[in-house]
Design an enzyme around this catalytic site. Structure first.
Site, PDB file in Angstrom:
ATOM      1  N   HIS A  26      62.775  22.113  15.584  1.00 34.63           N
ATOM      2  CA  HIS A  26      61.313  22.069  15.537  1.00 34.63           C
ATOM      3  C   HIS A  26      60.692  23.236  14.795  1.00 34.63           C
ATOM      4  O   HIS A  26      59.487  23.240  14.542  1.00 34.63           O
ATOM      5  CB  HIS A  26      60.731  21.991  16.954  1.00 34.63           C
ATOM      6  CG  HIS A  26      60.859  20.624  17.544  1.00 34.63           C
ATOM      7  ND1 HIS A  26      62.008  20.185  18.155  1.00 34.63           N
ATOM      8  CD2 HIS A  26      60.001  19.576  17.594  1.00 34.63           C
ATOM      9  CE1 HIS A  26      61.853  18.935  18.560  1.00 34.63           C
ATOM     10  NE2 HIS A  26      60.639  18.545  18.225  1.00 34.63           N
ATOM     11  N   GLY A  27      61.483  24.221  14.437  1.00 32.43           N
ATOM     12  CA  GLY A  27      60.939  25.326  13.668  1.00 32.43           C
ATOM     13  C   GLY A  27      61.829  26.532  13.745  1.00 32.43           C
ATOM     14  O   GLY A  27      62.517  26.750  14.744  1.00 32.43           O
TER      15      GLY A  27
END
Lengths: 378, 486
Positions: free
Chosen positions: B327-328
């Protein structure tokens, strides 16, 4: 589903989308939006560098939105949608009660450090020009008209800021206009008795008068009554800057009043002679507040044919434009400077002209965030 | 380009779909690929070449896998060759992802930990890279596993990788799901209408719901640190909880709707996740294509639950570490993933059995509580900021409430009630119930024109959504893109 109605639906949607897609290219491009009070972006030129850096795409998207068909109607739809969803603000403005709109200025939108700096700049000027320098910090509309804000809406703490003003200013007179404005604000806020505009961020003529009264009393000067100036309605269709932020189709226009009983005067704005203190042409435009002096100039010189013989310097933002006419009876030589545009030395001007009084007049949040007051020490 | 932009809606969309509708079947894939490249290049003029490289790279890998499979050679060396190709493919894809997404982050972390000063690449993250590399990887892995045949047509494959509907925010469409539709697909008028409605509903979810509540979160996260009260922190966390759901599921709806208009059937990505009564259930309903990907390509290859509970917990740890990291490139996302790892393991061990004995209301509250706290971890990328935000949420610093929180609560309560209802099956249930009631009422008009009436109402409703959304977009209201870290 019948095939026909399905095709109708699809064609309808694509027809609508394609119409809006083509419009910005086919219609005459607009460069300025009076309603929003800003310049619009136009379709940019295609260059290889700008495409590769993505700049062209950004500019194109912005222009596409600015040139959109029925742009103003869509903005109104957006505001109404927000209202329906229960929201109490749009475009950085609160929907107040009684059709008031207020700038959403919270503590975090005020630069406290800059505010203190600016007060010190003013005090420096005051200490060099003792006994004749005053500062008026005009409370923002929502400070006086608290009860018109949506309930509990966050707003900056003006009281604390007035306290800071009082503690820093020693040689400069801090004129309290808040009390007088509140007094006037308690009266029925309709039509003639309004002290701030509903659709604009400025004060009305009466609001400016309240401050004039407070200023004269606190600096022990002669006060003329409001009736003396015989206020006259010059427009009943003023949609101001706050309206431009929300573009609410249900907004009510403001009346614009101006003082009629003021002396004749020669007005020179940035070296150019004007017909008078009022600019009638501005009544035909959207920003009708510019009726006062035709807007803001670096330097405005007003020589009035009056019995008074005072010389006065007003360092100001646009709030002074409707305030200064009240002073013209007693001061036949008034110089207004706007530090945002003024590039010469303020102190040189002061020593040359030998003013009787110096007044610094700003709306409080403008004053706090203004980065040009350092010019007072140069 | 993003779906929730005027240029997409009024220029790109009509042109692409219009030409697609009239062009002959054999050019449809080519046109879709071309327009997808344009779509991507609009926002990423240079990075489009990474995507093109990725496409060609995995096309060749697929062909090589097939080549070695058909080649007459010794079984052992055949297997070795195939494994080598698979390794190159997975390694290549992950290397691209690593360089563009994780390299600078890891170096920065290293520099901070050891106070060294290694240089950074300063590369901007190509949008959607995590989505399309996962799609291409699923292809080569499936070819390796002989679950799908290698694609011989480069254009068809390029179209699969670049397909703009799901390119930048999912759902992650596995190759095997669309393989047959890439060759042959038909679109009926009914599908067209259905897809269009789905698209417009998704647009409304994004622009009218997510963006509006997102503005509140933006406001609150901006004041965090000074003047934020406990009530305000919870309002903010709930606002973000709604924002991310309506934004993400709105995007998925738009993608699925667009897919339908082009004749594809994309998998569902969200199934009312906030109705969940446990964390396990939540993750079965949230971003389904991502969890499915990790299950099939990480969890099961690692042995899944077949090698004892200790090994299973370890496998879950790997999966949730990676899910968070996906997600990051920031530690808070890792923490967010591990937070769910702990909760899921606890549920697996005993908590789920325990909660099943609770009343439904308490199960709901339990799941909501941890989901909301989870989003707080997700939304605060900076650890010290996260710490102070969590402290405020749990009353350690700040007041209980202040006038700002009261204003926000009163202002946003109606919207939040709408959002809470809209995130459940209730609207659909009411719609069907109402339809049934009208049918049973026996009104002649309804019996004769019921279907027409329904189509008219749905059509009109979606047109209204479109007009209101255009208004919001033109007025320049808050319209963020949430997936630039993915």
């Amino acid at each position: 589903m019948s095939k026909k109605s399905g095709i109708f639906y699809i064609v309808l949607i694509f027809g609508v989308l394609a119409f809006f897609g083509l419009f910005p290219f086919l219609a005459q491009e607009k460069t300025y939006s009076e309603n929003e009070n800003r310049y619009l972006d136009t379709i940019p030129k295609l260059t290889k560098d700008e495409v590769l850096s993505g700049k062209f795409q950004k500019k194109f998207e912005s222009a596409f939105s600015d040139q959109f068909a029925f742009r103003d109607r869509f903005m109104e739809i957006s505001t109404e949608t927000k209202k329906i969803l229960g929201l109490k603000e749009a475009g950085g403005a609160y929907f107040g009660k009684n059709n008031y709109y207020f700038a959403k200025t919270r503590n975090q939108e005020i630069d406290q450090k800059q505010y203190l700096k600016n007060l010190r700049f003013v005090e420096y000027l005051g200490s060099r020009n003792k006994d004749k320098t005053s500062l008026i910090l005009v409370p923002s509309p929502a400070v006086v008209l608290k009860d018109k804000l949506p309930s509990c809406a966050p707003y900056y703490d003006a009281k604390a800021m007035y306290k800071e003003e009082a503690s820093i200013l020693k040689e400069t007179k801090d004129v309290d206009v808040y009390t007088q404005l509140s007094e006037y604000g308690k009266q029925e806020n309709t039509g003639k008795n309004q002290i701030y505009f509903k659709t604009d961020h400025h004060w009305t003529l009466l609001g400016a008068y309240a401050a004039y009264e407070a200023y004269c009393i606190q600096t022990k000067q002669n006060v003329h009554t409001y009736g003396y100036f015989s206020a006259k309605k010059v427009s009943d269709s003023f949609y101001g800057t706050m309206y431009s932020k929300v573009l609410d189709p249900f907004a009510k226009p403001d009346d614009l009043y101006a003082a009629v009983n003021v002396p004749q005067a020669e007005v020179i704005c940035d070296g150019e002679a004007k017909k008078g203190i009022y600019d009638v042409e501005m009544l035909l435009k959207k920003d009708k507040y510019a009726y006062f002096f035709g807007g803001n100039y670096a330097k405005t010189e007003i020589k009035s044919h009056s019995s008074g013989s005072g010389k006065m310097l007003v360092i100001k933002d646009s709030f002074a434009n409707s305030f200064v006419p009240f002073l013209m009876e007693d001061y036949n030589d008034i110089t207004m400077i706007d530090l945002r545009y003024y590039r010469s030395s303020v102190n040189k001007l002061i020593s040359e002209k030998n003013f009787d009084r110096i007044l610094i007049l700003y709306e409080m949040s403008n004053f706090a965030n203004d980065i040009n007051l350092y010019k007072l020490v140069h | 380009m993003v779906f929730s932009s005027l240029v997409f809606l009024c220029a790109f969309f009509p042109v692409v779909v219009g030409i697609y509708a009239i062009c002959p079947l054999k050019y449809k894939n080519f046109w879709l690929m071309l327009s997808s490249f344009f779509f991507y290049a609009w926002g990423e003029p240079v990075y489009v070449f990474i995507m093109i490289f990725s496409t060609v790279f995995d096309y060749i890998n697929g062909r090589l896998l097939e080549y070695f499979d058909l080649k007459e050679m010794e079984a052992v060396s055949k297997e070795n060759c195939r494994k080598a190709v698979l390794f190159i493919s997975v390694f290549g894809n992950l290397a691209i992802l690593f360089v563009f997404k994780y390299f600078d982050f890891l170096i920065t972390s290293w520099n901070q930990a050891t106070s060294s000063e290694l240089g950074l690449l300063h590369l901007a993250l190509p949008i959607g890279i995590s989505f399309y590399t996962f799609q291409t990887m699923s292809y080569t892995i499936d070819v390796y596993k002989k679950e799908v045949k290698a694609q011989h047509n480069l254009i068809a494959f390029g179209m699969y990788v670049s397909m703009f509907p799901q390119l930048i925010a999912g759902p992650i469409v596995r190759y095997r799901l669309v393989e047959s539709e890439m060759r042959n697909r038909t679109v009926t008028v009914e599908q067209w209408v259905h897809g269009m409605r789905r698209f417009l509903i998704g647009l409304g979810k994004k622009v009218l719901f997510a963006n509006q509540i997102g503005a509140l979160w933006d406001d609150i996260s901006g004041t965090a640190g000074s003047g934020l009260s406990m009530a305000g922190a919870w309002i903010g966390a709930i606002a973000f909880t709604f924002q991310i759901y309506f934004d993400f599921s709105g995007y998925s709806d738009m993608a699925i709707g667009l897919g339908e208009m082009f004749g594809f059937h994309f998998p569902e990505n969200f199934l009312h996740p906030y109705e969940a009564e446990s964390i396990t259930e939540f993750w079965r309903k949230w971003h389904i294509t991502l969890s499915g990907w990790f299950r099939d390509y990480v969890y099961i290859p690692l042995g899944g639950n077949r090698s004892g509970i200790i090994r299973q917990i370890f496998n879950l740890f790997i999966v949730w570490f990676l899910t968070g990291f996906w997600h990051g490139a920031s530690w808070n996302f890792v923490l967010w993933g591990l937070y769910y790892f702990v909760l899921l393991v606890l549920e697996k061990l005993f908590l789920l059995k325990e909660t099943e004995r609770w009343r439904r209301l308490f199960r709901h509250l339990y799941a909501k509580f941890f989901i909301i706290v989870g989003w707080t971890i997700f939304a605060n990328e900076d650890f010290s900021q996260l710490e102070s935000y969590l402290k405020t949420m749990f009353g350690v610093n700040g007041e209980l409430f202040n006038s700002e929180a009261v204003y926000q609560f009163r202002t946003y309560l109606p919207l939040m009630v709408i959002l809470a209802l809209a995130s459940t099956r209730i609207p659909g249930f009411l719609y069907n119930k109402g339809k049934d009631l009208l049918k049973k009422s026996g009104w002649k008009f309804i019996l004769e024109h019921g279907e027409k009436l329904e189509n008219g109402v749905c059509g009109a409703a979606t047109v209204v959504i479109l007009v209101l959304s255009l208004g919001m977009l033109i007025s320049g209201s808050y319209n963020p893109f949430l997936y630039f870290r993915f």
